[in-house]
Design a protein around this motif. Sequence first.
Motif, PDB file in Angstrom:
ATOM      1  N   VAL A   1       0.845  -1.188   0.000  1.00 16.69           N
ATOM      2  CA  VAL A   1       0.000   0.000   0.000  1.00 16.69           C
ATOM      3  C   VAL A   1       0.882   1.240   0.000  1.00 16.69           C
ATOM      4  O   VAL A   1       1.864   1.304   0.751  1.00 16.69           O
ATOM      5  N   THR A   2       0.530   2.226  -0.831  1.00 14.83           N
ATOM      6  CA  THR A   2       1.185   3.527  -0.773  1.00 14.83           C
ATOM      7  C   THR A   2       0.176   4.587  -0.341  1.00 14.83           C
ATOM      8  O   THR A   2      -0.965   4.586  -0.800  1.00 14.83           O
ATOM      9  N   ILE A   3       0.613   5.471   0.533  1.00 18.63           N
ATOM     10  CA  ILE A   3      -0.218   6.551   1.055  1.00 18.63           C
ATOM     11  C   ILE A   3       0.569   7.848   0.948  1.00 18.63           C
ATOM     12  O   ILE A   3       1.674   7.953   1.478  1.00 18.63           O
ATOM     13  N   SER A   4       0.029   8.850   0.260  1.00 16.88           N
ATOM     14  CA  SER A   4       0.648  10.177   0.252  1.00 16.88           C
ATOM     15  C   SER A   4       0.028  11.012   1.364  1.00 16.88           C
ATOM     16  O   SER A   4      -1.176  10.942   1.610  1.00 16.88           O
ATOM     17  N   LEU A   5       0.854  11.794   2.049  1.00 24.27           N
ATOM     18  CA  LEU A   5       0.449  12.436   3.293  1.00 24.27           C
ATOM     19  C   LEU A   5       0.333  13.946   3.161  1.00 24.27           C
ATOM     20  O   LEU A   5       1.043  14.574   2.361  1.00 24.27           O
ATOM     21  N   ASP A   6      -0.546  14.501   3.964  1.00 26.05           N
ATOM     22  CA  ASP A   6      -0.623  15.949   4.113  1.00 26.05           C
ATOM     23  C   ASP A   6       0.667  16.429   4.775  1.00 26.05           C
ATOM     24  O   ASP A   6       1.095  15.874   5.789  1.00 26.05           O
ATOM     25  N   SER A   7       1.291  17.447   4.221  1.00 29.06           N
ATOM     26  CA  SER A   7       2.591  17.892   4.721  1.00 29.06           C
ATOM     27  C   SER A   7       2.537  18.436   6.140  1.00 29.06           C
ATOM     28  O   SER A   7       3.533  18.402   6.861  1.00 29.06           O
ATOM     29  N   SER A   8       1.374  18.912   6.567  1.00 28.20           N
ATOM     30  CA  SER A   8       1.248  19.509   7.897  1.00 28.20           C
ATOM     31  C   SER A   8       0.572  18.601   8.910  1.00 28.20           C
ATOM     32  O   SER A   8       0.545  18.907  10.107  1.00 28.20           O
ATOM     33  N   ASP A   9       0.021  17.478   8.459  1.00 25.43           N
ATOM     34  CA  ASP A   9      -0.679  16.571   9.361  1.00 25.43           C
ATOM     35  C   ASP A   9      -0.523  15.147   8.850  1.00 25.43           C
ATOM     36  O   ASP A   9      -1.197  14.739   7.898  1.00 25.43           O
ATOM     37  N   LYS A  10       0.358  14.383   9.475  1.00 28.75           N
ATOM     38  CA  LYS A  10       0.686  13.033   8.996  1.00 28.75           C
ATOM     39  C   LYS A  10      -0.410  12.016   9.291  1.00 28.75           C
ATOM     40  O   LYS A  10      -0.281  10.846   8.940  1.00 28.75           O
ATOM     41  N   THR A  11      -1.505  12.457   9.944  1.00 27.60           N
ATOM     42  CA  THR A  11      -2.641  11.553  10.134  1.00 27.60           C
ATOM     43  C   THR A  11      -3.620  11.635   8.960  1.00 27.60           C
ATOM     44  O   THR A  11      -4.640  10.954   8.959  1.00 27.60           O
ATOM     45  N   LYS A  12      -3.301  12.471   7.981  1.00 22.94           N
ATOM     46  CA  LYS A  12      -4.163  12.637   6.814  1.00 22.94           C
ATOM     47  C   LYS A  12      -3.475  12.076   5.568  1.00 22.94           C
ATOM     48  O   LYS A  12      -2.417  12.552   5.165  1.00 22.94           O
ATOM     49  N   GLY A  13      -4.085  11.051   4.998  1.00 25.78           N
ATOM     50  CA  GLY A  13      -3.615  10.534   3.714  1.00 25.78           C
ATOM     51  C   GLY A  13      -4.391  11.226   2.611  1.00 25.78           C
ATOM     52  O   GLY A  13      -5.598  11.017   2.459  1.00 25.78           O
ATOM     53  N   THR A  14      -3.732  12.082   1.849  1.00 21.32           N
ATOM     54  CA  THR A  14      -4.423  12.921   0.864  1.00 21.32           C
ATOM     55  C   THR A  14      -3.856  12.702  -0.536  1.00 21.32           C
ATOM     56  O   THR A  14      -2.687  12.345  -0.709  1.00 21.32           O
ATOM     57  N   LEU A  15      -4.689  12.940  -1.537  1.00 23.77           N
ATOM     58  CA  LEU A  15      -4.243  12.847  -2.924  1.00 23.77           C
ATOM     59  C   LEU A  15      -3.381  14.050  -3.276  1.00 23.77           C
ATOM     60  O   LEU A  15      -3.605  15.158  -2.802  1.00 23.77           O
ATOM     61  N   GLN A  16      -2.398  13.832  -4.124  1.00 27.89           N
ATOM     62  CA  GLN A  16      -1.466  14.874  -4.530  1.00 27.89           C
ATOM     63  C   GLN A  16      -1.609  15.139  -6.032  1.00 27.89           C
ATOM     64  O   GLN A  16      -1.931  14.238  -6.813  1.00 27.89           O
ATOM     65  N   ASP A  17      -1.343  16.389  -6.431  1.00 27.08           N
ATOM     66  CA  ASP A  17      -1.342  16.710  -7.854  1.00 27.08           C
ATOM     67  C   ASP A  17      -0.357  15.805  -8.594  1.00 27.08           C
ATOM     68  O   ASP A  17       0.784  15.635  -8.162  1.00 27.08           O
ATOM     69  N   TYR A  18      -0.814  15.212  -9.681  1.00 28.07           N
ATOM     70  CA  TYR A  18      -0.001  14.404 -10.592  1.00 28.07           C
ATOM     71  C   TYR A  18       0.371  13.027 -10.044  1.00 28.07           C
ATOM     72  O   TYR A  18       1.132  12.299 -10.685  1.00 28.07           O
ATOM     73  N   LEU A  19      -0.150  12.656  -8.869  1.00 27.74           N
ATOM     74  CA  LEU A  19      -0.010  11.279  -8.432  1.00 27.74           C
ATOM     75  C   LEU A  19      -1.258  10.541  -8.913  1.00 27.74           C
ATOM     76  O   LEU A  19      -2.293  10.544  -8.249  1.00 27.74           O
ATOM     77  N   ILE A  20      -1.168   9.956 -10.084  1.00 29.14           N
ATOM     78  CA  ILE A  20      -2.351   9.424 -10.767  1.00 29.14           C
ATOM     79  C   ILE A  20      -2.969   8.261 -10.000  1.00 29.14           C
ATOM     80  O   ILE A  20      -4.199   8.169  -9.865  1.00 29.14           O
ATOM     81  N   TYR A  21      -2.146   7.337  -9.515  1.00 29.80           N
ATOM     82  CA  TYR A  21      -2.648   6.189  -8.759  1.00 29.80           C
ATOM     83  C   TYR A  21      -1.847   6.031  -7.467  1.00 29.80           C
ATOM     84  O   TYR A  21      -0.667   6.380  -7.401  1.00 29.80           O
ATOM     85  N   ASN A  22      -2.501   5.479  -6.453  1.00 37.63           N
ATOM     86  CA  ASN A  22      -1.813   5.034  -5.247  1.00 37.63           C
ATOM     87  C   ASN A  22      -2.676   3.971  -4.591  1.00 37.63           C
ATOM     88  O   ASN A  22      -3.631   3.476  -5.179  1.00 37.63           O
TER      89      ASN A  22
END
Length: 276
Positions: A57-78
């Motif tokens: 599993v891959t999870i991209s994180l909010d830079s200011s809150d590591k308890t939030k897994g958020t989608l990032q611009d140009y990360l098409i799939y995760n």
Amino acid sequence: MKYSLINIKKSEYQKWDKLVDNSNEGTIFHKGSFLNAMNIDFNIYYVMKGNNPTAGVTISLDSSDKTKGTLQDYLIYNGLIFFNMDNTLSNIAKIHSEQFKITDFVVSELTKRYNIIELQMSPGIKDIRPFLWFNYHSENINDKFKVDVRYTSLLNIDKINDDAGLEENQCFKQLGYSRRQEVRYGIKKKVKVYENSEIDIFLSLYRDVMKDKFGPGYLEKLLKTIKYVIEGMQQERVLRVYYAENSNGDIVSSAVFCWDSKRAYYLFGVNKITKD
């Protein structure tokens, strides 16, 4: 045998990337090399069954809150991918059953570790029932996953360079009428398409075209991300930048493609609106 979710270390990314290449669901966007190139915060997990990684599993994180897994611009799939099931399980029914159990386990574990989870899984993930069923009986909609099913088009281009002329080329014949007309129009207008690894040209064109669409702060943030990704994937030798010139030699369009062991992906692109 029980599953466990293990956060892998950076030193393991090379092994991880090889598993992604061999996964039916894995894409370049799941690779540690791509996530590093995006210059974002992220976590990568092995789903272990005993001593063997059976999924990831891959999870991209909010830079200011590591308890939030958020989608990032140009990360098409995760999100979730599976490993080696065709080699370890004897039939499709057992594979589907195992994948369901793993997905159910992953949903349970991720919801314990994160307050917000946003995933955009690859088209290879076919069964999302554990996400749909999570907190099924809760009357609070915020306790449930919000699911938005989308579809991805895949184009087989094996015969794009066959010896047939344009009108007889099998890939060209499969295009829609308007797309074929655009190709003919480009040839008639003597548009030239070529590869060039110089990314400053792309960034300059992108800035010029998008300056009226985005605010300057947001635009520069996007350009910074794009530059990180292009340079990182160029180092991995899995990215190419193409430019199109009109008959006057002016660059009017550009497209960036990357690829993994299974397919290529349109990553970035920009078109300069011109008048004939």
